[in-house]
Design a protein around this motif. Sequence first.
Motif, PDB file in Angstrom:
ATOM      1  N   MET A 104       0.847  -1.205   0.000  1.00  0.00           N
ATOM      2  CA  MET A 104       0.000   0.000   0.000  1.00  0.00           C
ATOM      3  C   MET A 104       0.873   1.242   0.000  1.00  0.00           C
ATOM      4  O   MET A 104       1.967   1.230   0.557  1.00  0.00           O
ATOM      5  N   TYR A 125      -2.588   5.498   1.815  1.00  0.00           N
ATOM      6  CA  TYR A 125      -3.542   4.490   2.304  1.00  0.00           C
ATOM      7  C   TYR A 125      -3.232   4.135   3.752  1.00  0.00           C
ATOM      8  O   TYR A 125      -4.139   3.949   4.561  1.00  0.00           O
ATOM      9  N   HIS A 182     -11.641   8.091  -3.939  1.00  0.00           N
ATOM     10  CA  HIS A 182     -10.950   7.104  -4.774  1.00  0.00           C
ATOM     11  C   HIS A 182     -10.116   6.152  -3.909  1.00  0.00           C
ATOM     12  O   HIS A 182     -10.148   4.933  -4.098  1.00  0.00           O
ATOM     13  N   ALA A 183      -9.382   6.708  -2.945  1.00  0.00           N
ATOM     14  CA  ALA A 183      -8.549   5.879  -2.068  1.00  0.00           C
ATOM     15  C   ALA A 183      -9.408   4.924  -1.245  1.00  0.00           C
ATOM     16  O   ALA A 183      -9.082   3.735  -1.115  1.00  0.00           O
ATOM     17  N   ALA A 238     -12.326   3.796  -2.007  1.00  0.00           N
ATOM     18  CA  ALA A 238     -12.845   2.757  -2.916  1.00  0.00           C
ATOM     19  C   ALA A 238     -11.821   1.636  -3.083  1.00  0.00           C
ATOM     20  O   ALA A 238     -12.180   0.449  -3.067  1.00  0.00           O
ATOM     21  N   ARG A 239     -10.552   1.987  -3.212  1.00  0.00           N
ATOM     22  CA  ARG A 239      -9.496   0.970  -3.325  1.00  0.00           C
ATOM     23  C   ARG A 239      -9.352   0.177  -2.023  1.00  0.00           C
ATOM     24  O   ARG A 239      -9.155  -1.038  -2.040  1.00  0.00           O
ATOM     25  N   GLU A 261     -11.740  -0.334   0.087  1.00  0.00           N
ATOM     26  CA  GLU A 261     -12.927  -1.200   0.137  1.00  0.00           C
ATOM     27  C   GLU A 261     -12.698  -2.464  -0.686  1.00  0.00           C
ATOM     28  O   GLU A 261     -13.057  -3.561  -0.246  1.00  0.00           O
ATOM     29  N   GLN A 262     -12.127  -2.307  -1.866  1.00  0.00           N
ATOM     30  CA  GLN A 262     -11.846  -3.470  -2.723  1.00  0.00           C
ATOM     31  C   GLN A 262     -10.925  -4.461  -2.016  1.00  0.00           C
ATOM     32  O   GLN A 262     -11.071  -5.671  -2.172  1.00  0.00           O
ATOM     33  N   ALA A 263      -9.988  -3.928  -1.230  1.00  0.00           N
ATOM     34  CA  ALA A 263      -9.070  -4.792  -0.479  1.00  0.00           C
ATOM     35  C   ALA A 263      -9.742  -5.404   0.749  1.00  0.00           C
ATOM     36  O   ALA A 263      -9.180  -6.309   1.377  1.00  0.00           O
TER      37      ALA A 263
END
Length: 154
Positions: A41, A45, A78-79, A81-82, A84-86
């Motif tokens: 990361m 993040y 945006h950060a 969202a990334r 969340e994906q993780a």
Amino acid sequence: MIGVMTRWLNPDEQRTWRAFLASSRALMDTLDRELQRDAGMPHAYYEILVRLSEAPGRQLRMSELAEVTRSSRSRLSHAVARLEQAGWVRREDCPTDRRGQIAVLTDDGFATLAAAAPGHVEGVRRHLFDALSPAQIDQLRRISETLAEHLSRS
């Protein structure tokens, strides 16, 4: 701005400014590279995870999280969202404001942060504090606090 004289930097100020830029950029680039390598990361993040971990209930309104990380709302969105994906963060609707959202640090996110923290702290120690004397550390803290206070009023 007609008639305003430019207050050019003298040679000592210019040298100080360039040293400050070079050192702060090199430090942040090094810490970012290490976090990418060791924890997968970027530093931005990591800071979001830290701020959430320190908040009551490990959650903050997105607007407050943007403020404390000094990030634009779109960049933070945006950060998150990334993250969340993780599976490290989830968003929830704010119960008191229909338009607001809350970022919540998940248990996986907390575990990821806990695993990344020792290496990151060692990097901060190795690249910053180990290079300075106790007096320089005190000076750096006082200078940084002065600048942070001054810039918060701007």
